[in-house]
Structure formats: structure tokens, C-alpha cells
Write an enzyme that holds these catalytic residues in place. Structure first.
Site, PDB file in Angstrom:
ATOM      1  CG  LEU A  41     -31.089   9.065  26.315  1.00 51.25           C
ATOM      2  CD1 LEU A  41     -31.331   8.089  25.493  1.00 51.25           C
ATOM      3  CD2 LEU A  41     -30.226   8.596  27.446  1.00 51.25           C
ATOM      4  N   GLY A  42     -29.391  12.039  23.075  1.00 51.36           N
ATOM      5  CA  GLY A  42     -28.448  13.347  22.957  1.00 51.36           C
ATOM      6  C   GLY A  42     -27.318  13.078  21.936  1.00 51.36           C
TER       7      GLY A  42
ATOM      8  CG  HIS B  64     -22.024   9.846  26.692  1.00 49.21           C
ATOM      9  ND1 HIS B  64     -21.741   8.545  26.805  1.00 49.21           N
ATOM     10  CD2 HIS B  64     -22.216  10.075  25.340  1.00 49.21           C
ATOM     11  CE1 HIS B  64     -21.638   8.006  25.494  1.00 49.21           C
ATOM     12  NE2 HIS B  64     -22.158   8.850  24.734  1.00 49.21           N
ATOM     13  CD  GLU B  65     -24.478  12.843  23.672  1.00 55.20           C
ATOM     14  OE1 GLU B  65     -23.474  12.937  22.891  1.00 55.20           O
ATOM     15  OE2 GLU B  65     -25.033  11.916  23.742  1.00 55.20           O
TER      16      GLU B  65
ATOM     17  CG  HIS C 191     -19.557   5.516  22.247  1.00 55.63           C
ATOM     18  ND1 HIS C 191     -20.135   5.569  20.922  1.00 55.63           N
ATOM     19  CD2 HIS C 191     -20.219   6.386  23.050  1.00 55.63           C
ATOM     20  CE1 HIS C 191     -21.113   6.212  21.073  1.00 55.63           C
ATOM     21  NE2 HIS C 191     -21.244   6.889  22.150  1.00 55.63           N
TER      22      HIS C 191
ATOM     23  CD1 TRP D  55     -18.415  -0.302  21.194  1.00 58.53           C
ATOM     24  CD2 TRP D  55     -19.024   0.850  22.742  1.00 58.53           C
ATOM     25  NE1 TRP D  55     -19.530   0.091  20.687  1.00 58.53           N
ATOM     26  CE2 TRP D  55     -19.915   0.886  21.816  1.00 58.53           C
ATOM     27  CE3 TRP D  55     -19.115   1.563  24.168  1.00 58.53           C
ATOM     28  CZ2 TRP D  55     -21.358   2.024  21.817  1.00 58.53           C
ATOM     29  CZ3 TRP D  55     -20.510   2.527  24.262  1.00 58.53           C
ATOM     30  CH2 TRP D  55     -21.011   2.754  23.272  1.00 58.53           C
TER      31      TRP D  55
ATOM     32  CB  VAL E 250      -8.360   6.380  26.019  1.00 62.59           C
ATOM     33  CG1 VAL E 250      -7.957   6.452  27.528  1.00 62.59           C
ATOM     34  CG2 VAL E 250      -8.924   7.719  25.397  1.00 62.59           C
TER      35      VAL E 250
ATOM     36  CG  ASP F 216     -28.042   9.292  33.679  1.00 63.55           C
ATOM     37  OD1 ASP F 216     -27.740   8.755  32.742  1.00 63.55           O
ATOM     38  OD2 ASP F 216     -28.636  10.167  33.820  1.00 63.55           O
TER      39      ASP F 216
HETATM   40  N1  ARG Z   1     -26.864   7.392  23.339  1.00 65.89           N
HETATM   41  C1  ARG Z   1     -26.319   8.781  23.226  1.00 65.89           C
HETATM   42  C2  ARG Z   1     -25.088   8.916  22.729  1.00 65.89           C
HETATM   43  O1  ARG Z   1     -24.330   7.828  22.360  1.00 65.89           O
HETATM   44  C3  ARG Z   1     -26.335   8.958  24.870  1.00 65.89           C
HETATM   45  C4  ARG Z   1     -25.829   7.956  25.910  1.00 65.89           C
HETATM   46  C5  ARG Z   1     -26.015   8.470  27.343  1.00 65.89           C
HETATM   47  N2  ARG Z   1     -25.953   7.574  28.488  1.00 65.89           N
HETATM   48  C6  ARG Z   1     -26.366   7.749  29.723  1.00 65.89           C
HETATM   49  N3  ARG Z   1     -26.414   6.811  30.667  1.00 65.89           N
HETATM   50  N4  ARG Z   1     -27.132   8.823  29.994  1.00 65.89           N
HETATM   51  O2  ARG Z   1     -24.468   9.687  22.626  1.00 65.89           O
HETATM   52 ZN    ZN Z   2     -22.147   8.846  22.724  1.00 58.73          ZN
HETATM   53 CA    CA Z   3      -8.638   2.074  25.427  1.00 63.39          CA
END
Ligand code: ARG
Ligand code: ZN
Ligand code: CA
Length: 249
Positions: free
Chosen positions: A119-120, A164-165, A174, A176, A187, A222
Site C-alpha cells: 500500500l505504501g 500510517h506512513e 509499528h 507491535w 512508546v 482503515d
Molecule cells: N503495510 C504498510 C506499511 O507497513 C501500510 C499499512 C497501512 N494500513 C492501512 N490500514 N491503511 O507501511
Molecule cells: Zn508501516
Molecule cells: Ca509500547
């Protein structure tokens, strides 16, 4: 410190067909989502997590280009390349892409098909200036709530991929920590988690606590995401304030 930080954005659209040449309106719908999400003005904000924060970071389309001329903050380039991968070719004119505008002054966003179901992707602070910024697929850039006729793919059609990006661009990991329960996202107010969550796994427990699947830095759909925390806010703002790697923005 209570001050609002505004980051100027330039969007470089590189397209191989008319769908990928997304409209100005679709681009502006993405900037709206960024502002709503980062300022916690999103309509799906809820109070499930008390640590949710207004980051006091906002975004605007660039109005002056690197030569000092007026701009709408959008560049467009037609290409025969249909899939760009993740090797930063879209950021290099020498490889058929578009060079960034001064990365100390603008947040550069390249909108092009990455391929491979990606996605990005983003560059963390401290990397090479020539490749700094975020890359998002055209069908994940913008929100279906912002207008009609947009080129978007559910369930990633609310603009949260860019939220997210840009989190990564501002030094967030991330949620996790990209590892098991012993790996952190640096964090303290995000609960420790052992893996990405997909879909909307509300109530999922790992590492002895409920995962914050609504966090923009998880992998939820999303429509499931709705917050950054106070701790994430502090980590992002530290990069933007004097002494931080992105203070010049
Ligand atoms: N997989 C991508 C990353 O780790 C983006 C994930 C975006 N998630 C979403 N729900 N739009 O950078
Ligand atoms: Zn990411
Ligand atoms: Ca944490």
C-alpha cells in the site's frame, strides 16, 4: 509546548493510466484526512483509549515551489512503468521518476503503483535526503468520504495508509515493534503486542494486555483505526522541534 506545527506537502503523481492520474480533489481529500487524524478531528474518534491525543501537527499543500514560484503543490508525470517496487526509483528522474523538492523544506509524497500488494512505504528520519518522504499507491491515497469518482480500493479507502506512513516519516514504529512481546515500539503508552492485527480485531489480547488495534500504526483496516497516543505525539514532535532531525520542516 502547545504550538501547532504545520508541514508543507508536495504530491508527485506518476501514472501509467488515467485511473492512476488521481484528481486534485482526491489529493485534497487525503490532506483533509491527515489533518483530521493528526488533530484528532476525525469523525470516528472515540474514547476507548484515554491516551488518544491531538498531535498538534497539521499539513498544508505547498504554495511556493523550490524556485519561489506559486504552486498548488502537485506535480504530474506520465510513465510507461506500471509497477515501481520499493527501491526508490520513483524518487529519481534518472530512473524515470521525479526528484524530490528540497526535503528539508517539504514533505514529499510520491503517488504511484508500488505493486506486490504494498500500500505504501516511508523513510524514517535520518536517511538520505535524496529519497526522503513517503510513497503511496494511487488507490490508497485519499478518502471516499471526501468526494465522488475517486480511484480507491476498500478496505483501505479512507486515507489511513498515508496517516500510517507519515507516522513512520515522523519516527513512529509499528505498534507491535515488528517483533514479539520483548520488542518495543519505544512508546510507553501503547500496549505491548506480539504481532500485527488485520481487519478489525477489537479486543484481541497479546502479551497479557488488549491490543490497541485502533492505532494508526497497527495493520487494521482503515475503518478500524482512529488514534495516535500522547506518547506517539511526543515522539513525533521531538523530531520536529528544535534539535530534532526534521526541525527544518
Ligand atoms: N503495510 C504498510 C506499511 O507497513 C501500510 C499499512 C497501512 N494500513 C492501512 N490500514 N491503511 O507501511
Ligand atoms: Zn508501516
Ligand atoms: Ca509500547
Amino acid at each position: 509546548d502547545g504550538s501547532i506545527i504545520t508541514i508543507p506537502v508536495v504530491v508527485h503523481v506518476i501514472y501509467s493510466n488515467s485511473n492512476e492520474n488521481i484528481s486534485d480533489a482526491q489529493i485534497l481529500s487525503q490532506i483533509q484526512v491527515l489533518n483530521d487524524d493528526f488533530r484528532r478531528m476525525n469523525s470516528d474518534a472515540n474514547n476507548t483509549w484515554s491516551q488518544a491525543a491531538d498531535t498538534e501537527i497539521q499539513f498544508c499543500m505547498a504554495t511556493v515551489d523550490p524556485n519561489g514560484n506559486p504552486t498548488n503543490g502537485i506535480t504530474r508525470k506520465s510513465s510507461t512503468k506500471t509497477s515501481w517496487g520499493t527501491n526508490d526509483a520513483m524518487k529519481k528522474a534518472s530512473q524515470g521518476g521525479v526528484n524530490p523538492w528540497d526535503t528539508s523544506q517539504y514533505l514529499n509524497m510520491w503517488v504511484c503503483n508500488i505493486g506486490g500488494g504494498i500500500l505504501g512505504y516511508a523513510q524514517f528520519p535520518g536517511g538520505s535526503a535524496s529519497t526522503d518522504g513517503v510513497v503511496i499507491g494511487p488507490n490508497y491515497f485519499g478518502s471516499k468520504n471526501g468526494g465522488s469518482g475517486f480511484y480507491l480500493s476498500a478496505p483501505f479507502d479512507l486515507g489511513r495508509t498515508t496517516t500510517h506512513e507519515v507516522g513512520h516519516f515522523l519516527n513512529l514504529r509499528h505498534i507491535w515493534g515488528d517483533g514479539g512481546c520483548s520488542v518495543d515500539d519505544f512508546v510507553s503508552d501503547t500496549p505491548t503486542s506480539d504481532a500485527a492485527n488485520y481487519g478489525c480485531a477489537t479486543g484481541h489480547v497479546s502479551c497479557g494486555t488488549t491490543d490497541m488495534v485502533q492505532n494508526y500504526m497497527d495493520y487494521s483496516d482503515d475503518a478500524c483505526m482512529n488514534l495516535y497516543t500522547q506518547g506517539q505525539k511526543n515522539r513525533m514532535r521531538a523530531i520536529l522541534l528544535p534539535g530534532g532531525a526534521r526541525a527544518s520542516l
